[in-house]
Design a protein around this motif. Structure first.
Motif, PDB file in Angstrom:
ATOM      1  N   SER A 213       0.884  -1.180   0.000  1.00  0.00           N
ATOM      2  CA  SER A 213       0.000   0.000   0.000  1.00  0.00           C
ATOM      3  C   SER A 213       0.911   1.217   0.000  1.00  0.00           C
ATOM      4  CB  SER A 213      -0.896   0.018   1.235  1.00  0.00           C
ATOM      5  OG  SER A 213      -0.189   0.579   2.323  1.00  0.00           O
TER       6      SER A 213
ATOM      7  N   LYS B 283       2.121   8.092   1.899  1.00  0.00           N
ATOM      8  CA  LYS B 283       1.051   9.065   2.146  1.00  0.00           C
ATOM      9  C   LYS B 283       1.259   9.751   3.484  1.00  0.00           C
ATOM     10  CE  LYS B 283      -2.709   5.840   3.437  1.00  0.00           C
ATOM     11  NZ  LYS B 283      -4.139   5.614   3.293  1.00  0.00           N
TER      12      LYS B 283
ATOM     13  N   ARG C  60       0.140  -7.597  -3.126  1.00  0.00           N
ATOM     14  CA  ARG C  60       0.300  -8.408  -1.914  1.00  0.00           C
ATOM     15  C   ARG C  60       0.407  -9.871  -2.288  1.00  0.00           C
ATOM     16  NH1 ARG C  60      -3.822  -5.175   2.247  1.00  0.00           N
ATOM     17  NH2 ARG C  60      -2.989  -3.150   1.651  1.00  0.00           N
TER      18      ARG C  60
ATOM     19  N   GLN D  91      -6.678   0.421  -4.979  1.00  0.00           N
ATOM     20  CA  GLN D  91      -7.282   1.052  -3.800  1.00  0.00           C
ATOM     21  C   GLN D  91      -7.492   2.530  -4.064  1.00  0.00           C
ATOM     22  OE1 GLN D  91      -4.772   0.711  -0.377  1.00  0.00           O
ATOM     23  NE2 GLN D  91      -5.611  -1.275   0.191  1.00  0.00           N
TER      24      GLN D  91
ATOM     25  N   ASP E 275      -6.840   5.460  -2.202  1.00  0.00           N
ATOM     26  CA  ASP E 275      -6.009   5.686  -1.026  1.00  0.00           C
ATOM     27  C   ASP E 275      -6.074   7.166  -0.649  1.00  0.00           C
ATOM     28  OD1 ASP E 275      -4.158   4.283   0.696  1.00  0.00           O
ATOM     29  OD2 ASP E 275      -2.640   5.655  -0.098  1.00  0.00           O
TER      30      ASP E 275
ATOM     31  N   HIS F  88      -2.150  -2.155  10.764  1.00  0.00           N
ATOM     32  CA  HIS F  88      -0.716  -2.068  10.454  1.00  0.00           C
ATOM     33  C   HIS F  88      -0.045  -1.249  11.540  1.00  0.00           C
ATOM     34  CE1 HIS F  88      -1.665   1.910   9.046  1.00  0.00           C
ATOM     35  NE2 HIS F  88      -2.401   1.454   8.048  1.00  0.00           N
TER      36      HIS F  88
ATOM     37  N   GLY G   7     -10.560   0.247   4.960  1.00  0.00           N
ATOM     38  CA  GLY G   7     -10.234   0.495   6.355  1.00  0.00           C
ATOM     39  C   GLY G   7      -9.144   1.526   6.449  1.00  0.00           C
TER      40      GLY G   7
ATOM     41  N   SER H 108      -7.224   4.560   9.565  1.00  0.00           N
ATOM     42  CA  SER H 108      -7.033   4.909  10.966  1.00  0.00           C
ATOM     43  C   SER H 108      -6.461   6.300  11.107  1.00  0.00           C
ATOM     44  CB  SER H 108      -6.056   3.920  11.618  1.00  0.00           C
ATOM     45  OG  SER H 108      -4.838   3.884  10.898  1.00  0.00           O
TER      46      SER H 108
ATOM     47  N   ARG I 258      -3.298   8.067  12.558  1.00  0.00           N
ATOM     48  CA  ARG I 258      -1.952   7.481  12.635  1.00  0.00           C
ATOM     49  C   ARG I 258      -1.185   7.961  13.862  1.00  0.00           C
ATOM     50  NH1 ARG I 258      -3.971   4.591   8.445  1.00  0.00           N
ATOM     51  NH2 ARG I 258      -4.316   5.918   6.634  1.00  0.00           N
TER      52      ARG I 258
ATOM     53  N   GLY J  74      -6.206   8.540   7.620  1.00  0.00           N
ATOM     54  CA  GLY J  74      -6.674   8.265   6.265  1.00  0.00           C
ATOM     55  C   GLY J  74      -7.352   6.923   6.178  1.00  0.00           C
ATOM     56  N   ILE J  75      -7.446   6.472   4.966  1.00  0.00           N
ATOM     57  CA  ILE J  75      -8.201   5.246   4.713  1.00  0.00           C
ATOM     58  C   ILE J  75      -7.859   4.752   3.322  1.00  0.00           C
ATOM     59  CG2 ILE J  75     -10.216   6.383   3.661  1.00  0.00           C
ATOM     60  CD1 ILE J  75     -11.945   4.400   5.377  1.00  0.00           C
ATOM     61  N   ALA J  76      -8.157   3.497   3.039  1.00  0.00           N
ATOM     62  CA  ALA J  76      -8.070   2.993   1.665  1.00  0.00           C
ATOM     63  C   ALA J  76      -9.324   2.170   1.396  1.00  0.00           C
ATOM     64  CB  ALA J  76      -6.834   2.139   1.490  1.00  0.00           C
TER      65      ALA J  76
HETATM   66  N1  ASP Z   1      -2.815   1.221   4.207  1.00  0.00           N
HETATM   67  C1  ASP Z   1      -4.050   0.649   4.650  1.00  0.00           C
HETATM   68  C2  ASP Z   1      -4.417  -0.536   3.744  1.00  0.00           C
HETATM   69  O1  ASP Z   1      -3.948  -0.630   2.638  1.00  0.00           O
HETATM   70  C3  ASP Z   1      -5.187   1.594   4.625  1.00  0.00           C
HETATM   71  C4  ASP Z   1      -4.958   2.762   5.507  1.00  0.00           C
HETATM   72  O2  ASP Z   1      -4.652   2.580   6.694  1.00  0.00           O
HETATM   73  O3  ASP Z   1      -5.127   3.886   5.022  1.00  0.00           O
HETATM   74  O4  ASP Z   1      -5.207  -1.378   4.123  1.00  0.00           O
END
Ligand code: ASP
Length: 702
Positions: A208, A213, A232, A246, A248, A462, A499, A501, A503, A544-546
């Motif tokens: 990701s 980002k 992945r 994604q 992103d 993560h 999903g 979060s 950070r 953020g989110i993806a």
């Molecule tokens: N990097 C995370 C993912 O790819 C998404 C995020 O936390 O923004 O699932």
């Protein structure tokens, strides 16, 4: 060149117009003196007519047309004769009387039928589902000619466009981040890319753009998004692709409410583009509640069957299975399948569910009861006291016709997981999942860590996800497992669509998280030093989110697989039947990349299907039977490993080098005899160089 008219746009307004069409022959019907074709371009299909009486030459030419020939037609638009309209075509009221035909390119015999529109009303048509998927993917350029698949890609485009528009309205800008990068941990294996310039060094393809980002936020690029390709290397699963797309997103100086509010708007707009109006605002459910009520962190809320906790009802039970479970601190949880006792007979409950279905989910068994005449009925009801029975009836709000399915297990995780799967199974089997219903929900307050088998922890999302507090001890597993994260997942109809979060924006907390994950200071510096450094330069709070674009489009379009919304997907084995990737590479290519001494080239350098063992046995004229294969294969592998080890040793600095363990070998029962010259040093007297008990020999292996 005359301006081209698109097939799907023709209607009554074009009557008597002379037009030029270009496209593919979708289907043809030869009536002797009349020949009809369906001409298709990506806007639709129109019927074209060739008449022998109009031009014999043109008519003869048209008879050579076959499906998927690419052609140019000119002709005049006319109304179809009454009674010959084709309601399955948007252009079905009109047709084009051809006046010229140019063959642009012919097509070979097709591997499968492409046409999805019958030429005559009521005739059967082909669907992609009728063709083996690998064949479709091998000829994907033909498969993509099908209007249904083209439609998927068009809707995908429009959904992404909507997201871009909305993000633009909110001041976000699209920024690309690198594909050749370092590992970004998202819980999968990396795809790695060797560098030719930096010998023995590798890039990783991004799981990701997470770190980039966040670096952009630290850079002050306050609102970022990207339609990002992620890679992945995960175990194969039906709806998983090794590379996927994604949406992103990351923003600085924001909190959970900002991100969730924004994403809600984006998702609503994207689904709207596919004709679906999502109910909103999206509700929120904590991870704890999701597990407690549905046994899943991706709760499907389209139907009831919520968990009913009944552990406390059986504190003094004489039913031995429950007794055993409770003695070990266990849990008793069930669902009430309302009014389904006809569908769930005793036989189905006992012989299917208790014996097979539930054990198939990993559970030890299932207790069931049916409700009739205000009473419980099952093979074990007699073990429950009257007061227990009334307590069950009350707790489960039993009515006649209900069926209770109860799972008991010492582990809460096991009880909820098994019952969660049972809940889904029963709902699907009994048709309790309403169609065309959309139930989005945010799942929040996840645990920050999950326990690992070796007593450690791993990140639930993560390692960059902010914990709910920062006073934790990174070496105390118990404390770590109490932490919640500031993460949020968006789930629709039981599927996780994305999903993200808030950070960690403090380098000390980030280091503590890495330590909690078992990374040494050296590992942290080596893998994430650049990122920790960046956090030390005034990082803003950010989050953020993806969103998984492929999944989202697939769900909105109701396709059977995400492969139907990706132009060139891999198949279920992560293989591309069209390009035949992944493929072997030449020895020379590996050599150029400096991979021959570092990697494991023996498998990848084979340019034919024969294994090395087959080649060796053929060269040496030694037949190797099937049963001997594994042993010999291993011996060859070991020999190769040894050869690689020898080749990779640099003997220059150290005159002492041994490829295999040195040891004295004697016949069984004999002890080694030492030559006197070994003891008095005479053996090494003439050696050119000596180190310890060894002497140097000429370097004979280059
Ligand atoms: N990097 C995370 C993912 O790819 C998404 C995020 O936390 O923004 O699932």
């Amino acid at each position: 060149m005359k301006e081209r008219t698109c097939c799907g746009t023709i209607d009554k307004k074009d009557i008597d117009n002379d037009i030029l069409l270009q496209g593919w022959v979708d289907a043809r019907r030869d009536h002797g003196e009349l020949l009809f074709i369906h001409l298709r371009d990506w806007t639709g299909i129109v019927q074209v007519v060739f008449q022998e009486t109009e031009s014999k030459e043109l008519f003869e030419q048209s008879r050579d047309l076959r499906e998927e020939f690419c052609i140019t037609i000119t002709g005049r638009v006319v109304m179809r004769q009454a009674g010959t309209e084709n309601p399955s075509l948007t252009t079905g009221d009109v047709e084009v009387m051809a006046s010229s035909l140019t063959l642009l390119n012919a097509a070979r015999q097709l591997p499968f039928q492409i046409s999805e529109k019958a030429m005559t009303v009521g005739a059967s048509i082909s669907t992609p589902a009728n063709v083996a998927e690998d064949l479709r993917l091998q000829y994907r350029y033909l498969d993509l000619r099908r209007p249904s698949i083209q439609q998927n890609l068009k809707t995908r485009h429009r959904m992404i466009k909507k997201a871009r528009e909305l993000l633009d309205e909110h001041g976000f800008i699209e920024i690309e981040t690198p594909s050749l990068t370092r590992s970004t941990p998202e819980g999968a294996r990396d795809y790695i890319v060797p560098s030719r310039v930096h010998e023995s060094a590798f890039y990783a393809l991004p799981q990701s753009p997470q770190l980039f980002k966040q670096l952009l936020m630290i850079s002050g690029m306050e609102r970022y998004y990207q339609v990002a390709r992620c890679f992945r290397d995960e175990d194969l699963r039906p709806n998983r692709q090794p590379e996927f797309t994604q949406l992103d997103i990351e923003a600085a100086f924001v909190d959970e409410n900002f991100i969730c509010g924004l994403i809600e708007k984006i998702i609503i707009r994207m689904f709207m583009e596919a004709g679906i109006s999502l109910p909103h605002p999206f509700p929120k459910i904590s991870h704890t509640d999701a597990i407690a009520t549905t046994g899943s962190d991706r709760p499907d809320l389209r139907f009831g069957l919520r968990f009913i906790h009944a552990t406390d009802l059986f504190a003094r039970t004489s039913y031995s299975i429950f007794q055993q479970v409770l003695k070990r601190g266990g849990h008793i949880i069930g669902i009430n399948v309302k009014g389904q006792s006809e569908a769930l007979s005793k036989n189905v409950l006992q012989n299917e569910y208790a014996r097979h279905v539930v054990p198939g989910f990993g559970g030890k068994g299932m207790t069931w009861m049916r409700v009739a005449d205000g009473k419980l009925d099952s093979n074990i009801v007699q073990f429950f006291s009257d007061s227990e029975q009334s307590a069950i009836i009350e707790r489960f709000r039993c009515e006649d016709g209900d069926v209770l399915m109860i799972v008991a297990d010492p582990s809460y995780e096991m009880t909820t997981r098994v019952l969660g799967q049972l809940r889904l199974h029963v709902a699907h089997r009994l048709g309790l999942v309403p169609e065309n219903t959309w139930r989005p929900v945010w799942v929040t307050d996840f645990p920050l860590f999950d326990p690992t088998d070796d007593g450690g922890v791993t990140s639930t999302h993560h390692p960059f996800t902010s914990p709910d507090r920062t006073d934790f001890d990174p070496t105390d597993t118990h404390d770590l497992l109490q932490l919640k994260s500031r993460a949020y997942d968006i789930v629709i109809n039981g599927e996780e669509l994305g999903g993200g979060s808030i950070r960690i924006d403090n380098y000390k907390t980030q280091e503590k998280i890495f330590t909690a994950l078992g990374l040494s200071q050296k590992d942290i510096d080596e893998k994430f030093g650049f990122f920790i450094n960046a956090l030390e330069y005034g990082a803003p709070p950010h989050g953020g989110i993806a969103l998984g674009i492929d999944r989202m489009v697939s769900m909105a379009l109701g396709t059977a697989s995400i492969r139907d919304v990706i132009a060139f997907p891999k198949n279920r084995s992560a293989f591309c039947p069209l390009t035949r990737a992944p493929s072997v590479v030449s020895h020379a290519q590996l050599d150029e990349l400096g991979l021959l001494n570092t990697g494991s080239p023996e498998k990848t350098t084979q340019t034919d299907e024969k294994s090395l063992l087959d080649t060796l046995s053929w060269v040496s004229r030694i037949g190797v039977g099937d049963d001997e294969h594994p042993v010999m294969e291993q011996a060859v592998d070991e020999a190769q490993a040894l050869a690689r080890q020898v080749l990779s040793q640099k003997c220059d600095d150290d005159p002492v080098f041994s490829a295999i363990q040195i040891e004295n070998r004697t016949r069984p029962g004999k002890s080694p005899v030492e030559h006197p010259a070994a003891a008095d040093g005479g053996l090494l007297a003439h050696a050119p160089a000596i180190k310890g008990d060894f002497f140097k020999v000429a370097n004979i292996i280059e």
